[in-house]
Scaffold this motif. Structure first.
Motif, short mmCIF file in Angstrom:
data_model
loop_
_atom_site.label_atom_id
_atom_site.label_comp_id
_atom_site.label_asym_id
_atom_site.label_seq_id
_atom_site.Cartn_x
_atom_site.Cartn_y
_atom_site.Cartn_z
N TRP A 1 13.44 11.11 -5.57
CA TRP A 1 13.66 10.64 -6.94
C TRP A 1 12.41 9.96 -7.51
N SER A 2 11.82 9.05 -6.75
CA SER A 2 10.72 8.25 -7.31
C SER A 2 9.51 9.10 -7.65
N SER A 3 9.23 10.14 -6.85
CA SER A 3 8.06 10.98 -7.14
C SER A 3 8.27 11.75 -8.45
N LYS A 4 9.50 12.23 -8.69
CA LYS A 4 9.78 12.97 -9.93
C LYS A 4 9.70 12.05 -11.14
N ILE A 5 10.28 10.86 -11.02
CA ILE A 5 10.27 9.92 -12.14
C ILE A 5 8.86 9.45 -12.43
N ALA A 6 8.10 9.15 -11.38
CA ALA A 6 6.74 8.69 -11.57
C ALA A 6 5.90 9.73 -12.29
N ASP B 1 14.02 3.12 -1.99
CA ASP B 1 13.69 3.79 -0.72
C ASP B 1 14.93 4.49 -0.14
N GLU B 2 16.07 3.81 -0.22
CA GLU B 2 17.31 4.41 0.27
C GLU B 2 17.65 5.66 -0.54
N TYR B 3 17.51 5.54 -1.85
CA TYR B 3 17.87 6.65 -2.74
C TYR B 3 16.90 7.81 -2.58
N ASP B 4 15.62 7.53 -2.37
CA ASP B 4 14.65 8.61 -2.14
C ASP B 4 15.05 9.44 -0.94
N ALA B 5 15.49 8.78 0.13
CA ALA B 5 15.91 9.51 1.33
C ALA B 5 17.15 10.35 1.04
N THR B 6 18.09 9.78 0.28
CA THR B 6 19.31 10.50 -0.07
C THR B 6 19.00 11.72 -0.93
N MET B 7 18.15 11.54 -1.95
CA MET B 7 17.84 12.64 -2.86
C MET B 7 17.01 13.72 -2.18
N ASP C 1 4.53 9.71 -16.31
CA ASP C 1 3.07 9.68 -16.41
C ASP C 1 2.58 10.79 -17.33
N ILE C 2 2.88 12.04 -16.98
CA ILE C 2 2.36 13.17 -17.76
C ILE C 2 3.43 14.16 -18.19
N GLY C 3 4.68 13.98 -17.76
CA GLY C 3 5.71 14.98 -18.01
C GLY C 3 6.36 14.91 -19.37
N PHE C 4 6.15 13.78 -20.07
CA PHE C 4 6.85 13.61 -21.35
C PHE C 4 5.90 13.80 -22.53
N ASP C 5 4.79 14.52 -22.32
CA ASP C 5 3.76 14.62 -23.35
C ASP C 5 4.27 15.27 -24.63
#
Length: 249
Positions: free
Chosen positions: A219-224, A197-203, A228-232
């Motif tokens: 950060w978390s939204s990009k990684i999630a 949560d801290e890092y998400d605010a920073t990023m 999920d579908i970005g590494f197909d």
């Protein structure tokens, strides 16, 4: 802190290179020597590094890696491969079986050795004032790399490294709070969500400033999304090529 630690902690990935400045043969050799001097499993030296300068070949590799233009624009592109071909030759010389390639341990060993070697090459490059950016996109279409670089069995491209003289150096990207990654005595699950949560605010603030408010993603939204579908492309292409290269884990 000493000069080496300051160099390492000041790392930035560079994607803008000066087209009028080359990387010398001596500089590349210094990087390769640093990479190969790094620790490796059982002194098996399971890494080979292919230097690519030829423009047409770089253009083809750039396309295969997901149209990453900096591969074309920088003077040097290094491809780091896990390499058990020499181990195969050793097995043949001494009439033994290369059993390791039948187990996932081969990929763990080779990828770890590549990561250590690549990190050493990065430090060497930056110590000479060069800019670099690692390219995981080589695994988007690894068969193209196998074909273009003439890789034999038991050799697989794990990562690339673009090398050139920086034209522009970006701001340093923030990292996760140290409490998330420096754990003492045992893993701490409780600290992870708070740190995220801290890092998400920073990023989010970093991205907003870097893009003049056009992108405030965290950060978390990009990684999630990516996991999920970005590494197909990686999912679709890496495993079949690994198996075609002789690894049957």
């Amino acid at each position: 802190m000493n000069e080496i630690i300051n160099l390492i902690t000041n790392h930035r990935s560079v994607r803008e290179f000066d087209p009028g400045k080359d990387v010398s043969k001596a500089q590349v050799e210094a990087m390769i020597k640093a990479a190969m001097a790094a620790p490796n499993w059982a002194n098996g030296q399971q890494v080979s590094i292919i230097e690519v300068r030829e423009p047409v070949k770089k253009a083809k590799l750039a396309k295969a890696a997901g149209n990453q233009r900096w591969i074309e624009e920088a003077p040097v592109f290094l491809v780091f491969c896990l390499d058990f071909y020499r181990a195969k030759l050793a097995a043949e010389k001494h009439d033994t079986q290369l059993q390791l390639v039948e187990d996932i341990e081969a990929l763990l060993i080779g990828s770890t050795d590549v990561g250590i070697a690549l990190g050493s090459a990065v430090i060497a490059a930056e110590s000479m004032g060069l800019g670099i950016v690692p390219i995981g996109g080589v695994r988007r279409n690894p068969q193209a790399f196998v074909d273009l670089l003439n890789l034999p069995e038991y050799v697989f491209p794990v990562s690339g490294l673009v090398v050139g003289v920086p034209r522009a150096i970006p701001e340093q990207k923030p990292r996760l709070p140290l409490k998330a990654t420096h754990l003492k005595e045992q893993y701490n699950v409780e600290v992870q969500k708070e740190s995220m949560d801290e890092y998400d605010a920073t990023m989010s603030a970093y991205m907003s400033e870097r893009t003049n408010g056009q992108d405030s993603s965290d950060w978390s939204s990009k990684i999630a999304r990516f996991y999920d579908i970005g590494f197909d492309e990686y999912q679709k292409n890496s495993s079949p090529t690994i198996k075609k290269q002789g690894f049957h884990y």
